[in-house]
Design a protein around this motif. Structure first.
Motif, mmCIF file in Angstrom:
data_model
loop_
_atom_site.group_PDB
_atom_site.id
_atom_site.type_symbol
_atom_site.label_atom_id
_atom_site.label_comp_id
_atom_site.label_asym_id
_atom_site.label_seq_id
_atom_site.Cartn_x
_atom_site.Cartn_y
_atom_site.Cartn_z
ATOM 1 N N SER A 76 0.849 -1.192 0.000
ATOM 2 C CA SER A 76 0.000 0.000 0.000
ATOM 3 C C SER A 76 0.883 1.240 0.000
ATOM 4 N N THR A 77 0.251 2.383 -0.238
ATOM 5 C CA THR A 77 0.962 3.660 -0.143
ATOM 6 C C THR A 77 1.004 4.081 1.321
ATOM 7 N N TRP A 78 2.179 4.417 1.798
ATOM 8 C CA TRP A 78 2.341 4.815 3.196
ATOM 9 C C TRP A 78 2.158 6.323 3.302
ATOM 10 N N LYS A 79 1.168 6.721 4.058
ATOM 11 C CA LYS A 79 0.878 8.140 4.217
ATOM 12 C C LYS A 79 1.625 8.679 5.431
ATOM 13 N N ILE A 80 2.536 9.603 5.189
ATOM 14 C CA ILE A 80 3.356 10.173 6.246
ATOM 15 C C ILE A 80 2.715 11.480 6.713
ATOM 16 N N PRO A 81 2.367 11.613 7.986
ATOM 17 C CA PRO A 81 1.774 12.866 8.462
ATOM 18 C C PRO A 81 2.819 13.976 8.498
ATOM 19 N N PRO A 82 2.390 15.226 8.359
ATOM 20 C CA PRO A 82 3.359 16.327 8.450
ATOM 21 C C PRO A 82 3.992 16.371 9.832
ATOM 22 N N ALA A 83 5.290 16.580 9.861
ATOM 23 C CA ALA A 83 6.012 16.591 11.140
ATOM 24 C C ALA A 83 5.939 17.967 11.782
ATOM 25 N N ASP A 84 5.737 17.992 13.079
ATOM 26 C CA ASP A 84 5.752 19.226 13.858
ATOM 27 C C ASP A 84 6.824 19.064 14.924
ATOM 28 N N ALA A 85 8.052 19.396 14.543
ATOM 29 C CA ALA A 85 9.191 19.162 15.427
ATOM 30 C C ALA A 85 9.061 19.946 16.732
ATOM 31 N N ALA A 86 8.523 21.157 16.646
ATOM 32 C CA ALA A 86 8.401 21.981 17.856
ATOM 33 C C ALA A 86 7.406 21.360 18.835
ATOM 34 N N ALA A 87 6.255 20.907 18.318
ATOM 35 C CA ALA A 87 5.255 20.287 19.188
ATOM 36 C C ALA A 87 5.788 18.986 19.779
ATOM 37 N N ALA A 88 6.499 18.206 18.955
ATOM 38 C CA ALA A 88 7.055 16.940 19.438
ATOM 39 C C ALA A 88 8.055 17.180 20.559
ATOM 40 N N ALA A 89 8.930 18.196 20.382
ATOM 41 C CA ALA A 89 9.917 18.505 21.423
ATOM 42 C C ALA A 89 9.241 19.014 22.697
ATOM 43 N N ARG A 90 8.175 19.813 22.524
ATOM 44 C CA ARG A 90 7.446 20.344 23.673
ATOM 45 C C ARG A 90 6.792 19.210 24.471
ATOM 46 N N LEU A 91 6.201 18.262 23.771
ATOM 47 C CA LEU A 91 5.564 17.133 24.433
ATOM 48 C C LEU A 91 6.598 16.238 25.120
ATOM 49 N N SER A 92 7.698 15.992 24.429
ATOM 50 C CA SER A 92 8.746 15.140 25.000
ATOM 51 C C SER A 92 9.277 15.725 26.302
ATOM 52 N N LYS A 93 9.501 17.036 26.307
ATOM 53 C CA LYS A 93 10.019 17.691 27.505
ATOM 54 C C LYS A 93 8.945 17.803 28.586
ATOM 55 N N GLY A 94 7.743 18.212 28.193
ATOM 56 C CA GLY A 94 6.690 18.446 29.181
ATOM 57 C C GLY A 94 6.201 17.178 29.854
ATOM 58 N N LEU A 95 6.257 16.056 29.138
ATOM 59 C CA LEU A 95 5.780 14.794 29.694
ATOM 60 C C LEU A 95 6.914 13.899 30.177
ATOM 61 N N ALA A 96 8.158 14.355 29.941
ATOM 62 C CA ALA A 96 9.343 13.550 30.288
ATOM 63 C C ALA A 96 9.285 12.188 29.603
ATOM 64 N N VAL A 97 8.996 12.213 28.286
ATOM 65 C CA VAL A 97 8.934 10.974 27.514
ATOM 66 C C VAL A 97 9.965 11.045 26.395
ATOM 67 N N SER A 98 10.129 9.929 25.695
ATOM 68 C CA SER A 98 11.118 9.836 24.619
ATOM 69 C C SER A 98 10.713 10.729 23.449
ATOM 70 N N PRO A 99 11.693 11.141 22.618
ATOM 71 C CA PRO A 99 11.354 11.912 21.410
ATOM 72 C C PRO A 99 10.365 11.183 20.511
ATOM 73 N N LEU A 100 10.447 9.846 20.473
ATOM 74 C CA LEU A 100 9.503 9.082 19.653
ATOM 75 C C LEU A 100 8.068 9.290 20.143
#
Length: 794
Positions: free
Chosen positions: A6-30
């Motif tokens: 199948s065609t793999w649909k890649i969502p648009p990346a939001d690096a700033a939101a991902a970094a904010r969540l990783s730091k705010g929740l103390a979770v991995s970058p993934l």
């Protein structure tokens, strides 16, 4: 090159939101990237989603205020109540939950679930007549009833009041029930519309028990909600999460027995075990027997009874698998005989067990990726009962509504539905659906698309990240298991495993990071993924636990090799079989893909079935010609190009390049010649020896055939080498050829061998033969990259 399914649909990346969540929740970058990819951008929203404790006042459901006092009055006045359910896993769960509720309230009650094959879906007049004989004055439907206008009117005429609890799409005309409870009703203020039938029944229990519902009842809710593919978001997420937690130490004998027979460890049960272990066995009861057996299991009070019932459901499920396989094979055979597939596949057959047609429809949809309706025809009455499954581009409920005059009954959701009609209207029905679909569906709708959670480097797939993913569970519709795309990973190790080598296990490397990956059911791809192959992978991240060790592991869902591959099967004793096997693996169910086999002469095709292949042969002038009369033009981009005989000259190699400049994959399957049969790199010493022997032989003209034979014996060279060297001598005027004879020129003009174009060509041919016969994989890669294809040699 191996295409993905199948065609793999890649969502648009939001690096700033991902970094904010990783730091705010103390979770991995993934974890941060995953949450942002799913539209959760604030830490507080992420916490709310992960804790999933939301719930709503049951009295917000339209009709609840009327239903609750009526049920309480029935219990108080000792009226006999009938629970009327459906035969699928949601209906079984809903019925079971209502049994627990009415037992808890001390009510007098019976249950009725129609037989799928003998009666079909929905409320039936004859069941109402039976209820009347049992003294029933109130019917409560669960997971059914929202379309039963005539039947509920009939019940009213017979003095029986009906309360409908349902979650299916309401029709334009609503039934005249005492109360209708369905979050999808027009004007219903209930904020969450995705409840399963068992979810609606649970809200009724909440209302009747003033919110004091036994926590273990959520186990039943979890089973029905997951089995009916309801979205695991909002309130469903909270209910299923609580249900799974309770299930891990369940007090229900039926749940414990069902987990055991499904092979699930109670302490580690999750939504996947419900969907693929418990639900199929519950559904098997209604598909091949009667759903009442599954209700008896879920409401069993003794372990001995539960174990026996669970074993019976397990046997029914195995029988169901065999029935599905038979019908699917028959359906595929009929579709393969068509010149073109319609936009909506409609197939009907006698003996196609109505209990499994929905599963068959799902399998046909997966194979052909278009809406599918499979129907069973009753041989005596001609009535057809069927199930539909659809793709995202077509709302099948809306499609059925557009041709409702063709059917006696229908109902369902945008992705799945059921219907009944007479066989005389099948053709009209199929044509009406095709016309509707032609207006709605565009070409892109027929291309399968898989939603992913983004492109991830291998190094981000750590054990910590795998453990964190559990915080997003339960997974299912609306909250799928996270799937990540890893590009450019290199196969470091590959082997098959399991019975019949059905499964594939890989070690993938990207830079300095290595991870194990398992692809269930893809063992056949072993031949396409030799060590060193660069692959793109769509996979789920999991944890592999063995002997007390825990490490991250990928569960491969799809796989692609983005570059053309070069398969090295030189000297194979079964070149024909290898060719066909490679083509089958690379075809991936796409009938439009092509394969080409290049042979020397026509003997290679004798006694062989080359269906699906185009055969081409080498000409004496160095070009290629088709060996099949109906082939005139070569496909420029075959998915597989098999060289069963190697090119022996630069001209033949160039002919391959000109005819097939964009072959997706190339396979070398030519025989390996012994050293004596090969061309040798030209040298002065070899030419000096041949010149001396030639001078001794041809003092007078001799037939060329005799000269060639004698020179081969005297110089220990093969006839191809000697003939090529004579071409050089002729070009330099050291000999003359005429009328099939050779004459030695006694005093030729002095010329350097290197000035001869034949001498240079002999060097090219010898080098080409050396590489094709004994060159290493890297040598082949570089040599062919320079001269023919830009390929990734495997």
């Amino acid at each position: 090159m191996l295409r993905s399914k199948s065609t793999w649909k890649i969502p648009p990346a939001d690096a700033a939101a991902a970094a904010r969540l990783s730091k705010g929740l103390a979770v991995s970058p993934l974890m941060g990237q995953l949450l942002s990819a799913r539209g959760i951008t604030r830490p507080e929203d992420a916490l709310s989603f992960m804790e999933s404790e939301c719930g709503h006042d049951p009295f917000l459901l339209k009709g609840m205020k009327e239903a609750v006092p009526r049920i309480r009055r029935a219990i108080q006045e000792e009226e006999h109540i009938l629970i009327y359910g459906d035969y699928d896993a949601d209906g079984v769960s809903s019925t079971s939950l209502m049994i627990y509720l009415l037992r808890h309230l001390g009510a007098s009650f019976d249950i009725y679930i129609p037989h799928r094959s003998n009666e079909g879906y929905g409320l039936h007049n004859h069941a109402i007549d039976w209820a009347l004989t049992q003294g029933v004055s109130l019917i409560i439907t669960v997971d059914t009833g929202i379309s039963a206008c005539t039947q509920i009117a009939y019940a009213n005429e017979r003095g029986i009041e009906v309360i409908v609890t349902d979650h299916h799409e309401p029709p334009e005309e609503l039934p005249p029930a005492y109360a209708l409870i369905n979050p999808k009703l027009p004007g219903c203020p209930y904020p969450f519309k995705g409840l399963a039938g068992v979810g609606v029944a649970y809200k009724l229990a909440e209302a009747l028990l003033d919110g004091d519902v036994p926590p273990e009842w959520t186990e039943i809710v979890a089973i029905g909600t997951v089995a009916d593919l309801m979205p695991l978001t909002g309130e469903n997420r909270a209910l299923v999460r609580r249900g799974i937690e309770s299930m891990r130490s369940s007090r229900f004998p039926g749940v414990r027995a069902l987990l055991e027979v499904s092979g699930a460890s109670p302490g580690a049960v999750n939504s996947v075990h419900i969907a693929f272990g418990m639900a199929p066995r519950i559904n098997a009861s209604g598909r091949l027997d009667h759903a009442g057996r599954a209700v008896s299991l879920l409401t069993a009070e003794h372990m001995e009874e539960a174990v026996q019932l669970a074993g019976e459901l397990d046997m029914l499920n195995k029988e169901r698998q065999l029935v599905v396989e038979r019908i699917t094979e028959e359906a595929v055979a009929r579709l393969e005989a068509l010149e073109a597939l319609p936009p909506v596949i409609v197939l009907a057959g006698e003996g196609w067990n109505v209990g499994v047609v929905g599963i068959v429809a799902s399998k046909i949809l997966e194979r052909y990726y278009r809406p599918v309706i499979i129907l069973d025809i009753h041989p005596e009455t001609g009535m057809c009962k069927g199930s539909a499954r659809s793709i995202p581009g077509l709302d099948i409920y809306a499609a059925l509504t557009s041709c409702r005059e063709c059917m006696d009954h229908y109902g369902g959701h945008p992705a799945a539905a059921g219907m009944s009609l007479h066989r005389d209207r099948l053709e009209e029905f199929a044509a009406a659906l095709a016309a509707y679909a032609s207006e709605v569906l565009e070409p892109e709708h027929f291309v399968p698309v898989t939603e992913t959670d983004g492109e991830i480097p291998l190094g981000a797939l750590t054990l910590r990240a795998a453990d964190e993913l559990d915080r997003l569970a339960p997974f299912g519709m609306g909250n799928p298991l996270p799937r990540f795309v890893i590009r450019g990973a290199v196969v470091k190790e590959a082997r098959t495993m399991g019975q019949g080598n059905r499964h594939l296990k890989l070690a993938l490397q990207q830079g300095g990071d290595v991870i194990e990956a398992v692809a269930f059911g893809r063992g056949a791809l072993m031949d396409l993924l030799p060590v060193g192959t660069s692959v793109d992978v769509l996979a789920e991240l999991s944890v592999n636990e063995w002997n007390g060790m825990r490490k991250p592991q990928l569960m491969v869902q799809d796989l692609a090799v983005p570059e053309a591959q070069f398969f090295d099967f030189r000297g194979s004793a079964s070149a024909f079989a290898k060719s066909r096997r490679l083509f089958e693996l690379l075809q991936c169910g796409e009938p439009d893909r092509t394969a080409v086999a290049i042979v020397r002469g026509e003997s290679a095709r004798q006694g062989r079935d080359w269906e699906g292949f185009e055969l081409w042969g080498y000409d004496n002038n160095g070009s290629l010609h088709p060996l099949q009369a109906d082939k005139k033009e070569a496909p420029a981009a075959p998915s597989l190009l098999c060289l069963l005989d190697m090119p022996e000259s630069p001209e033949e190699l160039e002919a391959i390049h000109l005819l097939f400049p964009e072959a997706e994959n190339v396979a070398l399957l030519h025989p390996i010649r012994s050293g004596r049969e090969r061309l040798q790199p030209p040298s002065r010493e070899i030419f000096k020896l041949l010149y001396q022997q030639l001078a001794a032989l041809t003092a007078s003209p001799l037939p060329e055939r005799e000269v060639l034979a004698a020179l081969c014996r005297r110089c220990s060279l093969n006839i191809r080498m000697v003939a090529s060297m004579l071409d050089v001598f002729e070009e330099l005027e050291f000999i003359r050829r005429a009328d099939g004879q050779i004459t030695f020129v006694v005093s030729p003009a002095s010329q350097s061998l290197t000035t001869s174009s034949h001498y240079q060509r002999l060097g090219q041919m010898a080098e080409m033969e050396r590489v094709f016969m004994e060159g290493s994989v890297p040598q082949l890669r570089e040599w062919l990259r320079e001269r023919l294809y830009r390929v990734s040699v495997s």
